[in-house]
Design an enzyme around this catalytic site. Structure first.
Site, mmCIF file in Angstrom:
data_model
loop_
_atom_site.group_PDB
_atom_site.id
_atom_site.type_symbol
_atom_site.label_atom_id
_atom_site.label_comp_id
_atom_site.label_asym_id
_atom_site.label_seq_id
_atom_site.Cartn_x
_atom_site.Cartn_y
_atom_site.Cartn_z
ATOM 1 N N LYS A 163 11.331 -0.429 12.712
ATOM 2 C CA LYS A 163 11.642 -0.140 11.302
ATOM 3 C C LYS A 163 12.644 1.013 11.213
ATOM 4 O O LYS A 163 13.601 0.968 10.442
ATOM 5 C CB LYS A 163 10.370 0.294 10.552
ATOM 6 C CG LYS A 163 9.393 -0.799 10.223
ATOM 7 C CD LYS A 163 8.301 -0.212 9.332
ATOM 8 C CE LYS A 163 7.071 -1.080 9.289
ATOM 9 N NZ LYS A 163 5.962 -0.489 8.565
ATOM 10 N N GLU A 166 11.153 -4.694 3.077
ATOM 11 C CA GLU A 166 11.187 -6.121 2.753
ATOM 12 C C GLU A 166 10.645 -6.380 1.344
ATOM 13 O O GLU A 166 11.216 -7.141 0.559
ATOM 14 C CB GLU A 166 10.340 -6.918 3.766
ATOM 15 C CG GLU A 166 10.888 -6.961 5.177
ATOM 16 C CD GLU A 166 10.373 -5.849 6.064
ATOM 17 O OE1 GLU A 166 9.999 -4.767 5.526
ATOM 18 O OE2 GLU A 166 10.333 -6.033 7.290
ATOM 19 N N GLY A 188 -3.977 -2.411 6.139
ATOM 20 C CA GLY A 188 -3.300 -3.582 5.569
ATOM 21 C C GLY A 188 -3.935 -4.891 6.008
ATOM 22 O O GLY A 188 -4.245 -5.761 5.196
ATOM 23 N N ARG A 189 -4.177 -5.034 7.306
ATOM 24 C CA ARG A 189 -4.710 -6.302 7.825
ATOM 25 C C ARG A 189 -6.190 -6.493 7.494
ATOM 26 O O ARG A 189 -6.752 -7.558 7.737
ATOM 27 C CB ARG A 189 -4.479 -6.376 9.333
ATOM 28 C CG ARG A 189 -5.017 -5.184 10.107
ATOM 29 C CD ARG A 189 -4.434 -5.112 11.503
ATOM 30 N NE ARG A 189 -4.833 -3.910 12.231
ATOM 31 C CZ ARG A 189 -4.223 -2.737 12.141
ATOM 32 N NH1 ARG A 189 -3.195 -2.590 11.310
ATOM 33 N NH2 ARG A 189 -4.625 -1.708 12.844
ATOM 34 N N LYS A 217 0.838 -1.203 0.000
ATOM 35 C CA LYS A 217 0.000 0.000 0.000
ATOM 36 C C LYS A 217 0.870 1.249 0.000
ATOM 37 O O LYS A 217 0.645 2.175 -0.767
ATOM 38 C CB LYS A 217 -0.925 -0.007 1.228
ATOM 39 C CG LYS A 217 -1.890 1.178 1.233
ATOM 40 C CD LYS A 217 -2.976 1.016 2.261
ATOM 41 C CE LYS A 217 -2.521 1.362 3.645
ATOM 42 N NZ LYS A 217 -3.626 1.348 4.614
ATOM 43 N N GLU A 275 -2.403 -6.553 15.985
ATOM 44 C CA GLU A 275 -2.006 -5.248 15.455
ATOM 45 C C GLU A 275 -3.141 -4.241 15.641
ATOM 46 O O GLU A 275 -2.905 -3.050 15.791
ATOM 47 C CB GLU A 275 -1.628 -5.361 13.966
ATOM 48 C CG GLU A 275 -0.818 -4.190 13.462
ATOM 49 C CD GLU A 275 -0.167 -4.430 12.097
ATOM 50 O OE1 GLU A 275 1.020 -4.755 12.058
ATOM 51 O OE2 GLU A 275 -0.851 -4.295 11.077
ATOM 52 N N HIS A 286 -1.523 -32.973 19.613
ATOM 53 C CA HIS A 286 -0.301 -33.731 19.894
ATOM 54 C C HIS A 286 0.856 -32.794 20.197
ATOM 55 O O HIS A 286 2.017 -33.197 20.114
ATOM 56 C CB HIS A 286 0.026 -34.638 18.705
ATOM 57 C CG HIS A 286 -1.016 -35.701 18.507
ATOM 58 N ND1 HIS A 286 -0.961 -36.929 19.125
ATOM 59 C CD2 HIS A 286 -2.180 -35.686 17.807
ATOM 60 C CE1 HIS A 286 -2.028 -37.640 18.787
ATOM 61 N NE2 HIS A 286 -2.787 -36.903 17.993
HETATM 62 O O1 LIG Z 1 1.416 -2.768 2.312
HETATM 63 P P1 LIG Z 1 2.629 -2.153 2.918
HETATM 64 O O2 LIG Z 1 2.586 -0.655 2.892
HETATM 65 O O3 LIG Z 1 3.888 -2.663 2.276
HETATM 66 O O4 LIG Z 1 2.654 -2.538 4.451
HETATM 67 C C1 LIG Z 1 2.781 -3.862 4.866
HETATM 68 C C2 LIG Z 1 2.416 -4.076 6.291
HETATM 69 O O5 LIG Z 1 3.240 -3.329 7.154
HETATM 70 C C3 LIG Z 1 2.520 -2.882 8.290
HETATM 71 O O6 LIG Z 1 2.388 -1.504 8.194
HETATM 72 C C4 LIG Z 1 3.168 -3.250 9.571
HETATM 73 O O7 LIG Z 1 4.540 -3.206 9.527
HETATM 74 C C5 LIG Z 1 1.187 -3.579 8.188
HETATM 75 O O8 LIG Z 1 0.184 -2.961 8.851
HETATM 76 C C6 LIG Z 1 1.024 -3.691 6.720
HETATM 77 O O9 LIG Z 1 0.075 -4.633 6.435
#
Ligand SMILES: O=P(O)(O)OC[C@H]1O[C@](O)(CO)[C@@H](O)[C@@H]1O
Length: 527
Positions: A503, A216, A270-271, A210, A357, A388
């Site tokens: 971060k 990453e 995001g979530r 987003k 979150e 188990h």
């Molecule tokens: O879609 P983006 O901006 O890469 O963010 C990824 C994820 O990182 C977060 O901001 C948390 O680090 C989440 O809430 C989000 O889903």
């Protein structure tokens, strides 16, 4: 409508005064029928094995009314700013359709948001159809067979859980599918594993971010592009093998190095984004758009049911209220999600982000510290594997961990075997029933080591079969539960400032620690 902390509610004082019902005696056959609520998508929520009887339900109804949770839900649906920290609307429900009772239109950024989401959904449908029928091919002219989603957090967990949840259903239905894989971790071994053996000429990458700035995800994008170049295949052009899912304000939005772009916006956390193009592109490519549309329909049914004021008819709301009773009155810091469905193997991981979150907060929606507990720790694994593993502690440990079981009458793929007079599915469901009763009733024994105290509370979300509709309702049930708990606790469930500090410090490490000696020493140790 007023916003007040949980401990300012007189109705909560009444809830606090109630001792838990003793489910060792209250759990009788009649309760399984009387303590069940339809949850949409063919799902039923059962609270028969929860420590609540009529007096609790009445008190929880008063709490719900006093905290005006349904009015707040309606305000959210109608476009009121509910993400108070970031001053944003919260519109993920609108991705699945307009919930009756909410505003006909929701305006933001100079556009009507329902129309914007519908247009992006249509774009997704048209693109997926062209990829699936071969009208869109890779740069060397070969049809796509595999899609790889690159994203992290909400741009990974929900879509990954949903893809896995529908894989065997598609098999059972004979639906032709593209294989989907996912790269999330910046650990290069994650990408190496996913890329291993991939036919790059037949692979389409879905870059999902987003913000368009997540370290990453951008690193993994570059790693993938490098891996494609390393193949030295004539005509292989990474830009023709990648689509972007992002917001219009992100740096990715204007990228020329993609085949197509799909948009969502800042009003979809995001979530909470699985119902947007974040989940829609990968699921429509993998299973066809019809499947994704059915998933959205199931979620929409759950959203509509969540408007009901009577808590005995509103599964997500009662689940939320009982959760608050467990957390704030019975002091349970942890809850386990236990799907008796292998297809839901990654669903607990998605719920960890969704719940923790959203509700892992210690200030209220105005930024003032709260003096009561908020979101619990969530963990889980599919049954019977969990049995188990960690069920020992759940049965005989010193803490009571409330349990959230999920189960289905039928399997997805329909491939089964009869041994010892029962099918595998019957064995699975026998275990689920047995666990609910064992946890609730316990067992006395002269040997203390073999004694089960019982009185261990659980709920059950149950359906005939895990289908796109029931999966949509399952996802929405939890999203709505988390939202209702946020209203009850008077916190903002829609921001996540707590993930920022790490971060920022990681950025400082990469830039040479920028004068912080402790950070420098820690980084040196790991170099
Ligand atoms: O879609 P983006 O901006 O890469 O963010 C990824 C994820 O990182 C977060 O901001 C948390 O680090 C989440 O809430 C989000 O889903």
């Amino acid at each position: 409508m007023t916003y007040k902390n949980l401990d300012q509610s007189t109705a909560f004082a009444a809830v606090s005064a109630l001792a838990p019902a003793d489910i060792r005696t209250t759990l009788d056959p009649e309760r399984f029928a009387s303590c069940s609520i339809p949850a949409g998508g063919g799902l039923t929520y059962s609270y028969a094995a929860m420590p609540v009887v009529k007096s609790h339900i009445d008190a929880l109804q008063s709490l719900s009314d006093d905290q005006e949770v349904i009015a707040k839900y309606t305000a959210l649906l109608s476009g009121e700013i509910m993400n108070t920290g970031e001053k944003r609307l919260v519109l993920h429900h609108l991705l699945r359709g307009r919930v009756p009772g909410a505003s006909e239109t929701v305006m933001a950024d100079g556009e009507e948001k329902g129309a914007f989401y519908a247009a992006e959904l249509e774009k997704t449908r048209a693109f997926a159809a062209q990829v699936r029928d071969g009208r869109i091919t890779g740069s060397t002219g070969k049809t796509f067979r595999t899609v790889v989603q690159i994203g992290i957090g909400g741009s990974d967990l929900g879509p990954r859980a949903l893809y896995l949840a529908l894989k065997d259903w598609a098999l059972g239905e004979g639906i032709q599918r593209l294989e989907a894989r996912f790269i999330s971790n910046v650990d290069p071994d994650d990408a190496a594993d996913v890329l291993d053996g991939l036919d790059m000429e037949r692979t389409l990458f879905i870059l999902v971010s987003k913000s368009g700035t997540t370290q990453e995800t951008l690193t993994n994008r570059d790693l993938v592009i490098q891996a494609m170049h390393k193949k030295k295949i004539t005509g292989l052009n990474p830009a023709k093998h990648m689509v972007a899912v992002t917001s219009k304000t992100s740096p990715l939005a204007t990228s020329k190095n993609v085949l197509a772009s799909f948009f969502f916006d800042d009003y979809i956390g995001g979530r909470y984004s699985s119902s947007s193009a974040v989940g829609g592109v990968v699921l429509s490519l993998a299973f066809g758009h019809e499947t994704f549309a059915r998933f959205l329909e199931g979620a929409h049914q759950a959203d509509a049911k969540a408007l009901e004021k009577d808590v005995t008819k509103n599964a997500a709301l009662l689940d939320a209220l009982i959760g608050v009773y467990l957390r704030n009155v019975l002091n349970c810091p942890v809850t386990a999600v236990l799907p008796y469905s292998q297809a839901l193997s990654r669903f607990p991981a998605h719920l960890q982000q969704l719940d923790m979150e959203s509700n892992g907060k210690s200030v209220n929606r105005d930024g003032v510290p709260v003096s009561y507990k908020t979101g619990p720790v969530v963990f889980g694994e599919p049954g019977t594997n969990g049995q188990h593993s960690f069920y020992q502690l759940l049965h005989q440990g010193t803490d009571i961990i409330p349990l959230q079981f999920i189960g289905f009458s039928r399997s997805q793929a329909g491939q089964d075997i009869v041994t010892d007079g029962s099918t595998s599915q019957q064995k699975l469901n026998a275990n689920l029933s047995a666990q609910i009763v064992a946890f609730a009733r316990g067992k006395d024994d002269g040997n203390p080591n073999k004694r089960f105290a019982g009185g261990r509370w659980s709920s059950l979300l149950h359906g005939e079969r895990l289908t796109p509709e029931s999966l949509g309702a399952l996802l929405a049930h939890y999203e709505n539960k988390v939202m209702f708990q946020g209203f009850l606790w008077n916190i903002n469930s829609f921001d996540q400032e707590g993930v920022q500090l790490g971060k920022v410090l990681a950025g400082k490490v990469l830039a040479g620690s920028q004068g912080d000696p402790v950070l420098a020493a820690c980084a040196k140790m790991l170099s």
